[in-house]
Write an enzyme that holds these catalytic residues in place. Structure first.
Site, PDB file in Angstrom:
ATOM      1  N   THR A 177      -0.110  -6.321  -2.949  1.00 51.39           N
ATOM      2  CA  THR A 177       0.455  -5.354  -3.881  1.00 51.39           C
ATOM      3  C   THR A 177       1.448  -4.444  -3.172  1.00 51.39           C
ATOM      4  OG1 THR A 177      -1.443  -5.406  -5.342  1.00 51.39           O
ATOM      5  CG2 THR A 177      -0.109  -3.410  -5.386  1.00 51.39           C
ATOM      6  N   GLN A 225      -0.332 -16.495  -2.760  1.00 55.33           N
ATOM      7  CA  GLN A 225      -1.210 -17.625  -3.077  1.00 55.33           C
ATOM      8  C   GLN A 225      -0.853 -18.871  -2.297  1.00 55.33           C
ATOM      9  OE1 GLN A 225      -3.941 -17.717  -4.598  1.00 55.33           O
ATOM     10  NE2 GLN A 225      -3.920 -15.692  -5.553  1.00 55.33           N
ATOM     11  N   SER A 279      -0.811 -11.805   2.096  1.00 57.81           N
ATOM     12  CA  SER A 279      -1.928 -10.874   2.095  1.00 57.81           C
ATOM     13  C   SER A 279      -3.100 -11.457   2.882  1.00 57.81           C
ATOM     14  CB  SER A 279      -2.344 -10.628   0.642  1.00 57.81           C
ATOM     15  OG  SER A 279      -3.576  -9.949   0.617  1.00 57.81           O
ATOM     16  N   GLY A 280      -3.682 -10.647   3.774  1.00 60.22           N
ATOM     17  CA  GLY A 280      -4.715 -11.124   4.690  1.00 60.22           C
ATOM     18  C   GLY A 280      -5.971 -11.667   4.028  1.00 60.22           C
ATOM     19  N   THR A 319      -0.745   5.543  10.280  1.00 64.16           N
ATOM     20  CA  THR A 319      -1.319   4.949  11.488  1.00 64.16           C
ATOM     21  C   THR A 319      -1.687   3.491  11.235  1.00 64.16           C
ATOM     22  OG1 THR A 319      -2.149   7.091  12.134  1.00 64.16           O
ATOM     23  CG2 THR A 319      -3.160   5.186  13.182  1.00 64.16           C
ATOM     24  N   CYS A 325      -6.970  -9.642 -10.739  1.00 62.18           N
ATOM     25  CA  CYS A 325      -6.371  -8.319 -10.864  1.00 62.18           C
ATOM     26  C   CYS A 325      -6.226  -7.889 -12.307  1.00 62.18           C
ATOM     27  CB  CYS A 325      -5.010  -8.281 -10.199  1.00 62.18           C
ATOM     28  SG  CYS A 325      -5.119  -8.663  -8.466  1.00 62.18           S
TER      29      CYS A 325
END
Lengths: 379, 404
Positions: A70, A178, A198-199, A236, A322
Site C-alpha cells: 500500500t 502478487q 511487499s514482503g 527510522t 483488503c
C-alpha cells in the site's frame, strides 16, 4: 490446517523469523547513529538493499524500503503525480487495480488530476491498443498491476513497457505485489520505471516492502523528516524487517526455480477438479498466474462457503482480503463478466511453494461435500 | 558452429621496442586475471597479438570481461568452421547476426593459405558477398573502400576462420608497465578516479590514507577500504597505507594560525606520503586535485603545498570539471561509496575561511616554530598496511551472511 490464502498473506519462513529476531536483539542500533552499533545496523541495511537489488537485477540505489504494498503504491502514484504535475495531469490505470491504486487515483482526481481507467476483457486482460489510444500529450504515468490479486490474470507488462519506450515522457509503474516469485518479470529490461513489492506476500514480514525507482526519476515523498532512504522515505529504518525481507526474497526465488512445476501441477489439479463440479464457474483466465484460482458458485454467498470450509480447517478467501470485509461483491469479476450473481459468490484459492499436492485432493473433496450440504439448505 | 578464439591487439605497446617483452608479460598476467572465471579458456601470444582460445567458453561474456583491461587496443572474436562452402556461407551469415553493433556496409576479404582449396580468393569473396546480400536484402550493402565490417575469411589446411569485427578495448598501457606511484586516497569522489586514470596509463598504485580517530570515524576508514576494493578490480588486490594522523593534526590546530591550518595540513600529508613513497620505492605521488575546485587546489595553494617535496606529483584530474569527474566516478562504480557522508581527513578541521592564496614564506615561517620531523617519522613508522582483494567486503559486510 490447509492454508490456501497466500495472496492475502503468507506464513513467514522460520529462517526469516530467525533473522528478524537476531537483528532485533543484537543489531538494534539506529542506522543513522554514528557509533559502532549504528554502523553495524547501517551495514546490514546496505547488505539487505544490495541483496534485493541483485535478486531483482537492478542497482542498489534503485531500491527503496517501504512498509509494504500500500505504501509502495501510494508513494509511486502520488510521488510521481506531485513531482511531475507541471508536465501534465493525466494518469492511466485499469479498472482492476488494488484499492491502494484505485483510491489513490480517486484522491488525485479531487486534486485536479485526470484519470483514465482502462477496461478489461473477460479474461481480465487490458489491451495494449486501448492503452495506446488513451495516451495523451499530458499523460505522465501509467500504472498497471502485473498480476491481478483476485483472478490472477497476467497483464502484458512487457508489451506495455515496450510501447511506452516510444513515449519517454510517460512513466510506467507496475504493482508487482502478487507477481513476485510467482510470475517472472525482469524489471530492468521491461521498461519499468517504478515497481512495488511487499514482503509479507513472499513469506517475509508484514510492514516491509520495496519500491523500485529507476535511476534518474524524481519521486516526491509521502513523509518528510529525517531524510532516510535517500530522502524518499523519512522514518527510522526497519532494519530487522528489511534483512528478513531480503532473506525471504532469496528463499522464495530459490523455491521458485526449484518448485515452479509443483505450483503448476497444483493449479491444474484444482482447475480440473473444480471444472468437474456442477455449479462451479471458473473466473481465472486459462493462462493466468500459477498461484491464483478464482471461481464462483452462483447462488451461494461466498462468505457462507468460506466459513463452511473453515470448519474443516481449510482457509480460502472471498475477494481480495483488503476489500473483503466491506462488501462481498468482486469488482474485478463484475468487470470481467458483467454478472452480478457470479460476482457475488466468488471464492479465491491462492497457493504458494509451501503447499502440497495431497492438500488439493482433500480440498476438492471438501468443496464437493460443502456444496452438497449448502445446496440443500440454500435452494 | 562455435566461436573458437578471440584476437587481442595491443596498440601502443607494439611501438615500445626494448620494454616490449615485459609489457606483454604484464598484459598477459592481467588478461589471465580478467579470465579468472573462465577456467577452460587459454591464452597464447604471438609477436603482434594475443589469442584467447575459448575451448567452449562464451565469447561475449569473455569480451565483456577483458574489454576493461588496460593495454588492449581492440578485440575480434573468430569463428572456426569446416571447409565446406555451404558451411562457410552459413557461418558468414551467423557472424553478421551476432555482431555487437549494427552495420550497414561490408566487404569480404579472403586469404587462402591452402592453395588446394577449390575456390580462389575472388570466387570466395564473390560467393560469400552474394550470399550475404541475398539474405540481408535491403539491410546490407557492399562498400569495398570504407566498410563498417571487413569480414575476413582465412582458408587453412585444417579449417576456415572467420573474423573481422573490431571491438574497442580500454586502451592505455598494461598495469605496472609505467612503474609505481602512491595514490592519496581521501574517501572523496576525485581520488579514486585519479587512481583509475593513473592505472590506465600503466601505473601500479598503492594507496595512502590519513586516519585521525576520533575526529574521523571507523566508517570513513571503511569507506576508503571499500574504494580500495573497487580499485583492486584492475590488479586483483590493493594495498592501503593507513597513516595515524591525529597527533599531527592536533598540533597543527594548536600551533598554526587558523586560516593557514589547511595549507599546513596538506604540506604535512605530502611529506608523510613522500616518506612512504620512498620506503615503497615508488616514483610519484598521485592526487585527485582539480584546479580551483577548493581552497587547497588553487594555483597559489598548490605552489605553497608542493614546495615540501621534489617528487613528481601527478594530478590526472587537474583540467577536469567536477561533473566530468562524477561521470567517471559513476563509470568506475565508486561514486556511490564516495558519496556517503562521513567526515574524512579533508573535511574535518576545515577552517571557516581557509586561505585561497596562501603565501609560501608565511606558512614556512609558521611551521618553523614546530619540529614536525619527529612526528612525521613516527607517523610513517606507525603506518598500518592493509591489503584488500577484489570481491572482499571491507565494511564487515558478509560477516553476517547467515542472516541473509
Amino acid at each position: 490446517m490447509i492454508y490456501f490464502d497466500n495472496s492475502a498473506t503468507t506464513k513467514p519462513y522460520p529462517e526469516v523469523l530467525d533473522s528478524f529476531i537476531k537483528v532485533s536483539t543484537e543489531y538494534f542500533g539506529n542506522p543513522s547513529s554514528l557509533h559502532g552499533l549504528g554502523a553495524k545496523a547501517e551495514s546490514l541495511l546496505t547488505q539487505a538493499r544490495r541483496q534485493v537489488a541483485d535478486l531483482l537485477h537492478v542497482k542498489s540505489a534503485e531500491i527503496y524500503f517501504t512498509s509494504g504494498g500500500t505504501e509502495g503504491n501510494n508513494l509511486a502514484v502520488k510521488g510521481i503525480a506531485h513531482a511531475y504535475s507541471k508536465r501534465g495531469k493525466h494518469i492511466i490505470t485499469t479498472v482492476m487495480e488494488h484499492a491502494s491504486i484505485k483510491e489513490t487515483c480517486q484522491l488525485l482526481e479531487e486534486e485536479g488530476f485526470d484519470i483514465t481507467y482502462l477496461q478489461v476483457d473477460s479474461n481480465g486482460f487490458v489491451s495494449v491498443e486501448d492503452l495506446k489510444n488513451a495516451l495523451r500529450t499530458d499523460t505522465i504515468l501509467v500504472s498497471v498491476m502485473s498480476v491481478n490479486n483476485e483472478v490472477g490474470s497476467i497483464q502484458p507488462i512487457v508489451e506495455i513497457g515496450h510501447l511506452l519506450k516510444e513515449y519517454p515522457q510517460v512513466l510506467f509503474h507496475v504493482d508487482h505485489v502478487q507477481g513476485i516469485g510467482k510470475v517472472p518479470l525482469d524489471i530492468a529490461t521491461a521498461g519499468i520505471d517504478l515497481c512495488t513489492i511487499s514482503g509479507h506476500k513472499f513469506h517475509g514480514l508484514k510492514g516491509t516492502g520495496v519500491l523500485y525507482v529507476r535511476d534518474g526519476i524524481r519521486v516526491s515523498p509521502l513523509f518528510t523528516g529525517g531524510n532516510q532512504e535517500a530522502k524518499l522515505r523519512s522514518g527510522t529504518e526497519n532494519v530487522a524487517g528489511f534483512v528478513a525481507l531480503a532473506r525471504a526474497l532469496r528463499l522464495t526465488l530459490q523455491k521458485s526455480a526449484q518448485d515452479y512445476g509443483k505450483l503448476i501441477e497444483i493449479r491444474d489439479m484444482l482447475l480440473n477438479g473444480l471444472n468437474e463440479i456442477t455449479g462451479v464457474k471458473i473466473n481465472s483466465p486459462l493462462h493466468g498466474a500459477p498461484h491464483i484460482i478464482n471461481f464462483s458458485i452462483p447462488g451461494i454467498k461466498s462468505e457462507v462457503f468460506i466459513h463452511a470450509l473453515e470448519e474443516k480447517e481449510i482457509y480460502v478467501s472471498t475477494t481480495s482480503a483488503c476489500s473483503s470485509k466491506k462488501k462481498s461483491i468482486s469488482d474485478t469479476v463484475l468487470a470481467m463478466f458483467h454478472d452480478q450473481k457470479r460476482a457475488d459468490s466468488v471464492i479465491r484459492i491462492s497457493t504458494s511453494y509451501e503447499n502440497e499436492l495431497y492438500e488439493v485432493e482433500f480440498v476438492l473433496q471438501e468443496i464437493k461435500n460443502t456444496l452438497l450440504k449448502l445446496q440443500k439448505v440454500m435452494r | 558452429m562455435k566461436f573458437d578464439h578471440i584476437i587481442i591487439r595491443y596498440g601502443e605497446i607494439s611501438t615500445k621496442k626494448r620494454n616490449r617483452k615485459s609489457f606483454v608479460d604484464k598484459l598477459k598476467n592481467h588478461i589471465r586475471w580478467a579470465l579468472r572465471d573462465f577456467k577452460a579458456a587459454k591464452l597464447t601470444a604471438s609477436r603482434e597479438r594475443m589469442y584467447i582460445i575459448l575451448n567452449g567458453e562464451d565469447h561475449q561474456k569473455i569480451i565483456e570481461q577483458i574489454k576493461g583491461v588496460y593495454g588492449i587496443q581492440s578485440l575480434s572474436p573468430a569463428l572456426k568452421i569446416g571447409r565446406d562452402i555451404e558451411e562457410i556461407k552459413t557461418a558468414a551469415l551467423y557472424y553478421i547476426d551476432q555482431l555487437s553493433g549494427e552495420i550497414e556496409t561490408f566487404k569480404v576479404s579472403t586469404k587462402r593459405s591452402d592453395k588446394d582449396f577449390p575456390y580462389d580468393t575472388n570466387e570466395m569473396n564473390h560467393l560469400l558477398g552474394g550470399h550475404l546480400l541475398r539474405n540481408k536484402d535491403g539491410i546490407l550493402k557492399v562498400d569495398v573502400k570504407n566498410p563498417d565490417l571487413d569480414l575476413r575469411v582465412e582458408v587453412r589446411k585444417e579449417a576456415v576462420y572467420l573474423s573481422g569485427e573490431n571491438i574497442h578495448g580500454a586502451g592505455g598501457l598494461p598495469f605496472g608497465s609505467s612503474g609505481k606511484a602512491m595514490l592519496m586516497l581521501s574517501g572523496g569522489i576525485d581520488s579514486p578516479v585519479a587512481g583509475f586514470l593513473s592505472m590506465k596509463r600503466g601505473l601500479e598504485i598503492e594507496c595512502i590514507h590519513f586516519y585521525s580517530p576520533p575526529f574521523t570515524s571507523e566508517r570513513s576508514k571503511q569507506k576508503v577500504m571499500d574504494l580500495a576494493e573497487k580499485l583492486a578490480l584492475v590488479n586483483g588486490s590493493m594495498k592501503v597505507h593507513i597513516v595515524p594522523f591525529t597527533e599531527i593534526q592536533m598540533l597543527i590546530q594548536k600551533q598554526i594560525p587558523e586560516n593557514y591550518t589547511m595549507t599546513s595540513t596538506r604540506r604535512l600529508m605530502l611529506r608523510i606520503a613522500d616518506a612512504i613513497r620512498e620506503k615503497e620505492e615508488a616514483l610519484a605521488i598521485i592526487t585527485g586535485e582539480s584546479l580551483g575546485q577548493v581552497a587547497s587546489q588553487t594555483m597559489n595553494s598548490m605552489f605553497a603545498i608542493n614546495e615540501v617535496i621534489s617528487t613528481p606529483v601527478l594530478r590526472p584530474l587537474i583540467a577536469m570539471d567536477k561533473l566530468e569527474i562524477i561521470e567517471l566516478a559513476k563509470q568506475y562504480d565508486t561514486f556511490e561509496i564516495s558519496n556517503q557522508p562521513y567526515e574524512d581527513c579533508c573535511t574535518v578541521f576545515t577552517p571557516a575561511s581557509p586561505k585561497t592564496k596562501p603565501k609560501l614564506e608565511k606558512v614556512q615561517y609558521y611551521e618553523s616554530f614546530v619540529d614536525f620531523d619527529k612526528l612525521i617519522a613516527d607517523a610513517v613508522e606507525q603506518t598500518e598496511i592493509q591489503k584488500i582483494r577484489f570481491g572482499e567486503k571491507a565494511t564487515g559486510e558478509g560477516q553476517l551472511e547467515d542472516l541473509f
